[in-house]
Design an enzyme around this catalytic site. Structure first.
Site, mmCIF file in Angstrom:
data_model
loop_
_atom_site.group_PDB
_atom_site.id
_atom_site.type_symbol
_atom_site.label_atom_id
_atom_site.label_comp_id
_atom_site.label_asym_id
_atom_site.label_seq_id
_atom_site.Cartn_x
_atom_site.Cartn_y
_atom_site.Cartn_z
ATOM 1 N N ASP A 32 0.846 -1.190 0.000
ATOM 2 C CA ASP A 32 0.000 0.000 0.000
ATOM 3 C C ASP A 32 0.885 1.245 0.000
ATOM 4 O O ASP A 32 1.876 1.319 0.718
ATOM 5 C CB ASP A 32 -0.923 -0.014 1.230
ATOM 6 C CG ASP A 32 -2.063 0.966 1.089
ATOM 7 O OD1 ASP A 32 -3.217 0.514 0.943
ATOM 8 O OD2 ASP A 32 -1.813 2.199 1.114
ATOM 9 N N ILE A 33 0.495 2.229 -0.796
ATOM 10 C CA ILE A 33 1.294 3.452 -0.940
ATOM 11 C C ILE A 33 1.233 4.323 0.322
ATOM 12 O O ILE A 33 2.099 5.152 0.551
ATOM 13 C CB ILE A 33 0.826 4.248 -2.194
ATOM 14 C CG1 ILE A 33 1.926 5.147 -2.714
ATOM 15 C CG2 ILE A 33 -0.456 5.015 -1.924
ATOM 16 C CD1 ILE A 33 1.640 5.679 -4.117
ATOM 17 N N ASN A 90 -12.957 -3.137 2.267
ATOM 18 C CA ASN A 90 -14.005 -2.127 2.311
ATOM 19 C C ASN A 90 -14.959 -2.325 1.145
ATOM 20 O O ASN A 90 -14.525 -2.612 0.025
ATOM 21 C CB ASN A 90 -13.383 -0.731 2.247
ATOM 22 C CG ASN A 90 -12.551 -0.419 3.471
ATOM 23 O OD1 ASN A 90 -13.017 -0.594 4.585
ATOM 24 N ND2 ASN A 90 -11.321 0.018 3.266
ATOM 25 N N GLU A 98 -12.138 3.502 -1.284
ATOM 26 C CA GLU A 98 -11.588 4.539 -2.171
ATOM 27 C C GLU A 98 -11.433 4.049 -3.592
ATOM 28 O O GLU A 98 -11.639 4.810 -4.530
ATOM 29 C CB GLU A 98 -10.198 4.959 -1.677
ATOM 30 C CG GLU A 98 -10.198 5.887 -0.475
ATOM 31 C CD GLU A 98 -8.778 6.094 0.045
ATOM 32 O OE1 GLU A 98 -7.811 5.887 -0.723
ATOM 33 O OE2 GLU A 98 -8.665 6.443 1.228
ATOM 34 N N VAL A 99 -10.989 2.807 -3.724
ATOM 35 C CA VAL A 99 -10.667 2.289 -5.061
ATOM 36 C C VAL A 99 -11.676 1.204 -5.428
ATOM 37 O O VAL A 99 -11.733 0.155 -4.771
ATOM 38 C CB VAL A 99 -9.225 1.727 -5.108
ATOM 39 C CG1 VAL A 99 -8.900 1.235 -6.510
ATOM 40 C CG2 VAL A 99 -8.214 2.779 -4.656
ATOM 41 N N HIS A 103 -10.305 -5.624 -3.507
ATOM 42 C CA HIS A 103 -8.998 -5.888 -2.899
ATOM 43 C C HIS A 103 -9.155 -6.175 -1.423
ATOM 44 O O HIS A 103 -10.109 -5.728 -0.785
ATOM 45 C CB HIS A 103 -8.054 -4.697 -3.095
ATOM 46 C CG HIS A 103 -8.593 -3.396 -2.570
ATOM 47 N ND1 HIS A 103 -9.519 -2.648 -3.269
ATOM 48 C CD2 HIS A 103 -8.349 -2.718 -1.424
ATOM 49 C CE1 HIS A 103 -9.812 -1.563 -2.573
ATOM 50 N NE2 HIS A 103 -9.124 -1.580 -1.443
ATOM 51 N N HIS A 105 -6.930 -5.802 2.215
ATOM 52 C CA HIS A 105 -5.775 -5.238 2.906
ATOM 53 C C HIS A 105 -5.222 -6.323 3.832
ATOM 54 O O HIS A 105 -5.990 -7.026 4.489
ATOM 55 C CB HIS A 105 -6.184 -4.053 3.783
ATOM 56 C CG HIS A 105 -6.770 -2.892 3.029
ATOM 57 N ND1 HIS A 105 -6.097 -1.702 2.859
ATOM 58 C CD2 HIS A 105 -7.966 -2.729 2.416
ATOM 59 C CE1 HIS A 105 -6.858 -0.867 2.176
ATOM 60 N NE2 HIS A 105 -8.002 -1.454 1.895
HETATM 61 P P1 AMP Z 1 -9.854 1.228 0.040
HETATM 62 O O1 AMP Z 1 -10.341 2.393 0.841
HETATM 63 O O2 AMP Z 1 -10.129 -0.088 0.709
HETATM 64 O O3 AMP Z 1 -10.361 1.279 -1.384
HETATM 65 O O4 AMP Z 1 -8.280 1.347 0.031
HETATM 66 C C1 AMP Z 1 -7.536 1.730 -1.077
HETATM 67 C C2 AMP Z 1 -6.084 1.673 -0.677
HETATM 68 O O5 AMP Z 1 -5.283 1.826 -1.853
HETATM 69 C C3 AMP Z 1 -5.637 2.778 0.305
HETATM 70 O O6 AMP Z 1 -5.098 2.162 1.475
HETATM 71 C C4 AMP Z 1 -4.567 3.542 -0.486
HETATM 72 O O7 AMP Z 1 -3.499 3.983 0.322
HETATM 73 C C5 AMP Z 1 -4.121 2.528 -1.512
HETATM 74 N N1 AMP Z 1 -3.572 3.082 -2.755
HETATM 75 C C6 AMP Z 1 -4.088 4.061 -3.518
HETATM 76 N N2 AMP Z 1 -3.320 4.270 -4.595
HETATM 77 C C7 AMP Z 1 -2.316 3.369 -4.536
HETATM 78 C C8 AMP Z 1 -1.198 3.071 -5.352
HETATM 79 N N3 AMP Z 1 -0.955 3.739 -6.495
HETATM 80 N N4 AMP Z 1 -0.360 2.072 -4.976
HETATM 81 C C9 AMP Z 1 -0.575 1.396 -3.833
HETATM 82 N N5 AMP Z 1 -1.623 1.618 -3.011
HETATM 83 C C10 AMP Z 1 -2.471 2.608 -3.348
#
Ligand code: AMP
Length: 114
Positions: A32-33, A90, A98-99, A103, A105
């Protein structure tokens, strides 16, 4: 409905870099970034699922099993199998996902707060 305009789809297309931990035909894992614990990895499907409910509704039983086996493998690679770790996913507005690409974690490497 899966939206290809998300950052993990760009990682899958190699348009942006990621620190890869593990990869096979159907799964990709990377750091994770913005880690919230000493170890914070993400495990994503290469199949296009927007979240956990979408994955469990549309993926085959074999794909689901393979995905979770890969999560365990990533925990082994990261060295947290013995010390312990937390997995979470999530999904939906209340979770703050967010994404919009399914996925999990993996959090660990230290004592996690509840
Ligand atoms: P979620 O809220 O479960 O969708 O979490 C998305 C996760 O993706 C967050 O913990 C971010 O820090 C992580 N994230 C976003 N962009 C990147 C990226 N380019 N590389 C790695 N992790 C990322």
């Amino acid at each position: 409905m899966y939206d290809k305009n998300n950052i993990f789809h760009k990682i899958l297309r190699s348009e942006i870099p990621a620190k890869i931990i593990y990869e096979d035909d159907t799964v990709l894992s990377f750091h994770d970034i913005n880690p919230v614990s000493k170890i914070h990895a993400l495990v994503i499907t290469k199949g296009l699922y927007s979240d956990f409910p979408d994955f469990i509704a549309r993926a085959s039983a074999e794909e689901v099993k393979h995905f979770f086996a890969a999560v365990a493998k990533v925990a082994e690679i990261l060295g947290v199998s013995e010390s312990g770790y937390r997995i979470l996913s999530n999904a939906g507005p209340d979770s703050g996902q967010e994404v919009p690409h399914f996925h999990l974690h993996i959090l660990g490497g230290e004592r996690l707060r509840r």
